[in-house]
Design a protein around this motif. Structure first.
Motif, PDB file in Angstrom:
ATOM      1  N   LEU A   1       0.832  -1.202   0.000  1.00 42.19           N
ATOM      2  CA  LEU A   1       0.000   0.000   0.000  1.00 42.19           C
ATOM      3  C   LEU A   1       0.867   1.254   0.000  1.00 42.19           C
ATOM      4  O   LEU A   1       2.001   1.248   0.473  1.00 42.19           O
ATOM      5  CB  LEU A   1      -0.937   0.013   1.208  1.00 42.19           C
ATOM      6  N   ASP A   2       0.322   2.319  -0.558  1.00 39.23           N
ATOM      7  CA  ASP A   2       0.940   3.639  -0.508  1.00 39.23           C
ATOM      8  C   ASP A   2       0.225   4.480   0.539  1.00 39.23           C
ATOM      9  O   ASP A   2      -0.970   4.297   0.791  1.00 39.23           O
ATOM     10  CB  ASP A   2       0.841   4.338  -1.866  1.00 39.23           C
ATOM     11  N   TYR A   3       0.946   5.399   1.136  1.00 43.31           N
ATOM     12  CA  TYR A   3       0.323   6.292   2.103  1.00 43.31           C
ATOM     13  C   TYR A   3       1.007   7.654   2.064  1.00 43.31           C
ATOM     14  O   TYR A   3       2.152   7.787   1.626  1.00 43.31           O
ATOM     15  CB  TYR A   3       0.377   5.706   3.518  1.00 43.31           C
TER      16      TYR A   3
ATOM     17  N   ASP B   1      -6.931   4.460   9.206  1.00 42.65           N
ATOM     18  CA  ASP B   1      -5.691   5.189   8.970  1.00 42.65           C
ATOM     19  C   ASP B   1      -4.524   4.306   9.391  1.00 42.65           C
ATOM     20  O   ASP B   1      -4.700   3.150   9.738  1.00 42.65           O
ATOM     21  CB  ASP B   1      -5.679   6.531   9.708  1.00 42.65           C
ATOM     22  N   LEU B   2      -3.330   4.849   9.347  1.00 45.24           N
ATOM     23  CA  LEU B   2      -2.144   4.058   9.651  1.00 45.24           C
ATOM     24  C   LEU B   2      -1.499   4.464  10.961  1.00 45.24           C
ATOM     25  O   LEU B   2      -0.359   4.112  11.226  1.00 45.24           O
ATOM     26  CB  LEU B   2      -1.116   4.189   8.513  1.00 45.24           C
TER      27      LEU B   2
ATOM     28  N   ARG C   1      -9.538  -4.191   0.362  1.00 41.86           N
ATOM     29  CA  ARG C   1      -9.463  -3.022   1.234  1.00 41.86           C
ATOM     30  C   ARG C   1      -9.936  -1.758   0.518  1.00 41.86           C
ATOM     31  O   ARG C   1      -9.976  -0.691   1.108  1.00 41.86           O
ATOM     32  CB  ARG C   1      -8.022  -2.817   1.714  1.00 41.86           C
TER      33      ARG C   1
ATOM     34  N   GLU D   1      -2.001   8.281   6.110  1.00 42.15           N
ATOM     35  CA  GLU D   1      -3.270   7.860   5.530  1.00 42.15           C
ATOM     36  C   GLU D   1      -3.019   7.153   4.207  1.00 42.15           C
ATOM     37  O   GLU D   1      -2.255   7.632   3.369  1.00 42.15           O
ATOM     38  CB  GLU D   1      -4.191   9.061   5.301  1.00 42.15           C
ATOM     39  N   GLN D   2      -3.682   6.020   4.019  1.00 43.81           N
ATOM     40  CA  GLN D   2      -3.517   5.258   2.787  1.00 43.81           C
ATOM     41  C   GLN D   2      -4.090   6.028   1.602  1.00 43.81           C
ATOM     42  O   GLN D   2      -5.128   6.690   1.708  1.00 43.81           O
ATOM     43  CB  GLN D   2      -4.212   3.903   2.905  1.00 43.81           C
TER      44      GLN D   2
ATOM     45  N   ARG E   1       5.494   4.108   1.246  1.00 43.47           N
ATOM     46  CA  ARG E   1       4.992   2.796   0.829  1.00 43.47           C
ATOM     47  C   ARG E   1       5.220   1.793   1.953  1.00 43.47           C
ATOM     48  O   ARG E   1       6.167   1.901   2.730  1.00 43.47           O
ATOM     49  CB  ARG E   1       5.736   2.369  -0.433  1.00 43.47           C
TER      50      ARG E   1
ATOM     51  N   LEU F   1     -10.627   1.945   1.949  1.00 41.72           N
ATOM     52  CA  LEU F   1      -9.858   3.097   1.495  1.00 41.72           C
ATOM     53  C   LEU F   1     -10.786   4.222   1.049  1.00 41.72           C
ATOM     54  O   LEU F   1     -10.604   5.384   1.416  1.00 41.72           O
ATOM     55  CB  LEU F   1      -8.939   2.688   0.347  1.00 41.72           C
TER      56      LEU F   1
ATOM     57  N   SER G   1      -2.488   3.849  -5.184  1.00 36.62           N
ATOM     58  CA  SER G   1      -1.171   3.609  -5.765  1.00 36.62           C
ATOM     59  C   SER G   1      -1.226   3.802  -7.274  1.00 36.62           C
ATOM     60  O   SER G   1      -2.296   3.746  -7.890  1.00 36.62           O
ATOM     61  CB  SER G   1      -0.702   2.191  -5.444  1.00 36.62           C
TER      62      SER G   1
END
Length: 450
Positions: free
Chosen positions: A184-186, A445-446, A435, A418-419, A196, A439, A422
């Motif tokens: 995942l990217d964030y 959130d992360l 997911r 936050e995601q 990432r 999203l 990508s």
């Protein structure tokens, strides 16, 4: 207070309240006790933090587990040895030495002190020495006895091509959306902006998911420390899913897309003849296995020490190997990420190649910058300019004491991460990202990573 909240009224799960509520809802869809699953998961995490002993945890739920499941096969029996003492006993440490080690570790250290030698099969004297060395010198990556498979994941090298996801799906035949491997990217407020994350199972040395399993379906393989699920024993209670701090477990709702008769038997059963490889049957829990049937030689000796995701990664951002062996790929990578990166680039630049030769000892470095040749300092400067420093390393949720066997190189997500979408989507590579709804809704959130 709801069953999904602790005494302070806050959710106990590191992934946050929304995630915990979703897990609670999933437990309510089973025939098993939802409150028991949530309470055991919360206390299992307390065990890894050192806030609750293994024996206390076992005793607290023994009668309830018996009443709910008709059995209690969790690793620690009431009144018996603790997890650390069991490990010391298994590797041959005599009773007096075990008492000495436990005394040195202290009551609160048991959950986090098992470390890299928890699955060793060696002489007790060397195990005690390794334990003392780890305590005194703070060894970061192991140096224990026996094998402990793990990974180094370089987030700055990862290009999010999703080749690892595709190869994992092909190797293990899991259904679309199970995503044993997830990338995942964030976006974050910390320096570096867009970032990432690669998320396989962390194969924790002290895994909460194992502690709550009533049948020993979820277990740690003694020979190499892999945390696996025996599909023939799993009853699908999903307690492991709730207890996992990393969100890596998946329940097989329907009949699998790939029927059992199409699976390779040497990929299903490991050397112990337990069905821990490939995708699970309907009604079972499943997750990343670090390609367990490769590691015990069931698929041939040439695949030992390799995973499908590592083999498929073009920028070599995934390094798999024995975390107890200083000469293994991940340990060597972590020793000098910048050098490892630049070596994988195969740069045609002669200056870069000279710098590599100087740092690796192939060429004698110049004594000073005014002399002929290149000093080691100059060489390292060239390498870092080409590949970055790689100075930042971390483990996910290291502070909760699970002792994950995955070490990351790169930026650790901050509390405001936050995601985001990508550049390459899962659909682009023929996969499904379950997911996506989460999203789009912005419900996760992360912040739980720190």
């Amino acid at each position: 207070m709801t069953s999904s909240e602790d005494d302070s009224g806050e959710s106990f799960h590191p992934l946050g309240e929304a995630w915990q509520d979703e897990l609670e809802a999933s437990l309510e869809e089973t025939e098993y006790d939802t409150d028991l699953g949530l309470e055991m998961a919360e206390d299992a995490m307390k065990v890894t933090k050192g806030e609750l002993s293994e024996a206390e945890f076992h005793d607290r739920y023994h009668e309830d587990v018996l009443a709910e499941f008709g059995e209690d096969e969790r690793p620690i029996e009431s009144g018996g040895e603790g997890r650390v003492e069991q490990a010391l006993s298994r590797i041959g440490v005599d009773e007096e030495s075990r008492r000495d080690v436990m005394k040195k570790m202290g009551a609160g250290a048991g959950a986090v002190g098992l470390g890299a030698w928890g699955t060793a099969e060696s002489d007790g004297e060397s195990a005690v020495a390794a334990t003392q060395e780890d305590e005194e010198e703070g060894v970061e990556y192991g140096d224990g006895e026996g094998t402990q498979w793990g990974m180094a994941l370089d987030l700055e090298q990862c290009d999010a091509c999703l080749a690892c996801v595709v190869s994992c799906a092909e190797e293990h035949n899991w259904d679309q959306g199970a995503n044993w491997m997830y990338v995942l990217d964030y976006e974050d407020t910390t320096p570096g902006g867009r970032n990432r994350l690669i998320r396989p199972c962390q194969h924790c040395t002290d895994a909460p998911c194992e502690k709550v399993c009533p049948t020993t379906a979820r277990h740690t393989r003694d020979s190499d420390g892999l945390v696996l699920t025996d599909y023939n024993v799993c009853i699908g209670c999903r307690y492991c899913q709730v207890a996992c701090p990393y969100g890596v477990n998946y329940f097989q709702w329907d009949e699998p897309d790939v029927p059992a008769e199409e699976l390779e038997e040497d990929h299903m059963f490991d050397a112990r003849d337990r069905w821990v490889g490939s995708r699970g049957p309907r009604g079972a829990m499943q997750k990343c296995t670090f390609c367990a049937t490769r590691q015990d030689g069931s698929k041939g000796e040439e695949l030992i020490g390799r995973t499908a995701c590592e083999d498929a990664c073009p920028p070599e951002a995934i390094q798999f190997g024995d975390m107890n062996d200083p000469e293994s790929d991940p340990r060597q990578y972590l020793d000098d990420p910048a050098l490892a990166r630049v070596q994988s680039m195969n740069s045609p630049d002669e200056e870069v190649q000279e710098a590599i030769d100087v740092v690796t000892g192939e060429t004698e470095p110049a004594e000073d910058e005014d002399g002929d040749g290149m000093t080691e300092r100059e060489a390292r400067g060239i390498i870092q300019a080409e590949a970055g420093s790689g100075d930042s390393t971390f483990r996910l949720l290291e502070d909760i004491g699970t002792n994950p066997n995955v070490v990351y190189v790169g930026n650790e997500p901050g509390p405001e991460a936050e995601q985001v979408e990508s550049e390459i989507s899962y659909a682009d590579v023929g996969q499904t990202d379950d997911r996506k709804d989460v999203l789009d809704e912005g419900t996760v959130d992360l912040g739980w990573f720190v």
